[in-house]
Design an enzyme around this catalytic site. Structure first.
Site, PDB file in Angstrom:
ATOM      1  N   GLU A 273      36.862  36.047  38.316  1.00 10.93           N
ATOM      2  CA  GLU A 273      35.456  36.151  39.190  1.00 10.93           C
ATOM      3  C   GLU A 273      34.303  35.958  38.386  1.00 10.93           C
ATOM      4  O   GLU A 273      33.451  36.722  38.266  1.00 10.93           O
ATOM      5  CB  GLU A 273      35.481  37.253  40.170  1.00 10.93           C
ATOM      6  CG  GLU A 273      36.746  37.172  41.051  1.00 10.93           C
ATOM      7  CD  GLU A 273      36.527  38.129  42.124  1.00 10.93           C
ATOM      8  OE1 GLU A 273      35.604  38.804  42.265  1.00 10.93           O
ATOM      9  OE2 GLU A 273      37.285  38.148  43.086  1.00 10.93           O
TER      10      GLU A 273
ATOM     11  N   GLU B  45      44.319  37.154  44.395  1.00 10.99           N
ATOM     12  CA  GLU B  45      44.157  38.292  45.169  1.00 10.99           C
ATOM     13  C   GLU B  45      43.710  38.275  46.671  1.00 10.99           C
ATOM     14  O   GLU B  45      43.060  37.269  46.981  1.00 10.99           O
ATOM     15  CB  GLU B  45      42.687  39.123  44.528  1.00 10.99           C
ATOM     16  CG  GLU B  45      42.715  39.608  43.292  1.00 10.99           C
ATOM     17  CD  GLU B  45      41.446  40.163  42.445  1.00 10.99           C
ATOM     18  OE1 GLU B  45      40.788  40.419  43.304  1.00 10.99           O
ATOM     19  OE2 GLU B  45      41.362  40.069  41.375  1.00 10.99           O
TER      20      GLU B  45
HETATM   21  C1  GCO Z   1      37.452  41.518  42.710  1.00 13.52           C
HETATM   22  C2  GCO Z   1      38.268  41.848  41.303  1.00 13.52           C
HETATM   23  C3  GCO Z   1      38.921  43.154  41.654  1.00 13.52           C
HETATM   24  C4  GCO Z   1      38.273  44.145  42.957  1.00 13.52           C
HETATM   25  C5  GCO Z   1      39.081  43.610  44.067  1.00 13.52           C
HETATM   26  C6  GCO Z   1      38.485  44.397  45.288  1.00 13.52           C
HETATM   27  O1  GCO Z   1      37.932  40.387  43.136  1.00 13.52           O
HETATM   28  O2  GCO Z   1      36.202  42.197  42.760  1.00 13.52           O
HETATM   29  O3  GCO Z   1      39.057  40.921  40.911  1.00 13.52           O
HETATM   30  O4  GCO Z   1      38.742  43.772  40.490  1.00 13.52           O
HETATM   31  O5  GCO Z   1      38.827  45.424  42.647  1.00 13.52           O
HETATM   32  O6  GCO Z   1      38.686  42.178  44.477  1.00 13.52           O
HETATM   33  O7  GCO Z   1      36.868  44.258  45.322  1.00 13.52           O
END
Ligand code: GCO
Length: 451
Positions: free
Chosen positions: A164, A354
């Protein structure tokens, strides 16, 4: 048809969010260690990741939980300053040993390790030397990548370079909401973008040139789209266009700001008209590095965008719609539209690296952590994702966020994303009901989502 037999079901976590041991066994500080220790703290409840889930000391117990959950893959990140305390130079062998032992424990239990090289723990020593603003970071990241690949690529096949950039550059450096909690100028953001893209491409080349097992490489960007207002072709085209727009102040949080340079060797056209001479100089050779091919498109998707804009009146279309405890809208169709739009534009198999939801989980009087909201959320999103599969979009896998409750960055520990509940007072782990449900989803290769 539903998910292919090669489809990978997993869970994810990240070093700073679960490991703790922030200053143990030779580890150097990251910017998250530094900024969570600041007074006044920028973190909810003044919380930090000093201990987190104490995963560093409970690794084998935690892998046993992954086995109980029946997951096929575990996506975790490497903490750069645990390997290189000063970011470059002397390697911390104890840090490497931790990750080598984790990989061995996973493989012993037939769980595929998936490594994210950068999930935001920039070594403080490198931040002090300019961090992502310093062009030298490309070489620093290359050296770090080679050390990790030399140590682990005899057993690890799946690699994600950066997690990200929309967040660690956009939120962290443009809007000051994540470490280092600063607000750089557009000029600096554009320069950081160049360095991150070069670091990404250089890391891919380093992995391919040195990996002992044939690697499968991607990034893990956040890839939300704008959902069509209805099923008309006009609405779908409008949503497709909006999903890749960079207009407005949040250009660095968009899909195309990061993916277009990597796939097309140029920024979105509007970048050049908008920023003119501010755009960074990128040579042909540097573009070749940035365009180094990947094997799949890893994206973290939670909800569609373009819906959070405060409605003009209290009874607007979004009023009262489902949200998670992170106050993110529940928009299951995004796991159809984002893979569809992203595959159309970039042409690589999609892996959801994710997806999940924050919930106000707790142990109930029956001793269980009953989380029907998470089961319903995940069921709805997976049904949409399967719709994409049924339309022939190649899907490589689904990695649920998160393995266990953990440190949710500036939000601290209140937001629980885990399939495993963590009692932070005792460090006791409890599989939530959703963990048992997800185990059955995996065992049925997705069929369970229709029950
Ligand atoms: C993100 C990160 C994660 C977060 C999850 C929840 O996508 O921000 O990869 O570390 O903890 O997404 O916000």
């Amino acid at each position: 048809m539903s998910f292919s037999n090669e489809f990978i079901w997993g869970v994810a976590a990240a070093s700073y969010q679960v490991e703790g041991a922030w200053n143990e066994d030779g580890k150097g500080p990251s910017i998250w260690d530094t900024y969570t220790h600041k007074t006044p703290s920028p973190i909810h409840n003044c919380e930090n990741g000093d201990i987190a889930c104490d995963h560093y000391h409970r690794m084998k117990e935690d892998v046993a939980l992954l086995v109980e959950m029946g997951v096929k893959a575990y996506r975790f990140s490497i903490c750069w300053p645990r390997i290189l305390p000063s970011g470059t130079g002397k390697v911390n062998e104890k840090g490497l040993a931790f990750y080598s032992n984790l990989v061995d424990e996973l493989l012993k239990n037939k769980i595929e390790p998936m490594i994210t090289l950068y999930h935001w723990d920039l070594p403080q020593a490198l931040f002090d030397r300019g961090g992502w603003l310093n062009p030298d970071i490309v070489g620093w990241f290359q050296d770090y990548t080679k050390i990790v690949v030399d140590a682990l690529s005899d057993r690890v096949k799946y690699w994600m370079t950066i997690n990200e950039p929309q967040i660690f550059i956009g939120l962290g450096c443009q809007f000051g909401l994540h470490a280092p909690f600063l607000k750089y100028s557009d000029r600096d953001i554009l320069l950081m973008t160049k360095h991150v893209l070069l670091a990404h491409g250089t890391a891919i080349r380093t992995i391919r040139e040195n990996a002992k097992l044939t690697p499968k490489i991607s990034f893990a960007v956040t890839g939300p789209c704008v959902e069509p207002k209805n099923d008309s072709e006009e609405a779908i085209e409008a949503a497709r266009k909006a999903s890749f727009s960079i207009e407005g102040p949040s250009y660095a949080l968009s899909n195309s700001w990061w993916a277009d340079p990597i796939f097309f060797g140029k920024f979105p056209d509007e970048a050049y008209t908008r920023f003119g001479d501010l755009m960074p100089e990128i040579s042909e050779e540097e573009w070749d590095i940035i365009r180094t091919p990947m094997d799949f498109y890893g994206c973290n998707i939670y909800n569609s965008i373009g819906q959070e804009v405060p409605p003009p009146n209290a009874n607007a279309e979004n009023c009262g719609k489902a949200i998670t405890t992170a106050r993110w809208p529940v928009t299951p169709d995004v796991l159809y539209w984002s893979p569809k739009f992203l595959y159309e534009r970039y042409g690589l198999p999609i892996m959801i690296t994710e997806n999940g939801c924050a919930n106000c989980d707790a142990k109930h009087l029956d001793g269980k952590v009953n989380d029907p909201q998470r089961i319903d959320y995940t069921k709805r999103y997976l049904r949409s994702y399967e719709r994409a599969a049924n339309e022939g979009i190649p899907l490589a896998g689904y990695i649920h966020w998160s393995f266990m409750d953990n440190f949710e960055w500036a939000e601290g520990y209140d937001l629980r994303f885990g399939l495993v509940y963590v009692d932070y007072q005792t460090q006791e782990r409890t599989l939530k009901e959703s963990a048992y449900w997800y185990r059955d989803v995996i065992a049925s290769n997705g069929a369970k989502i229709w029950e």
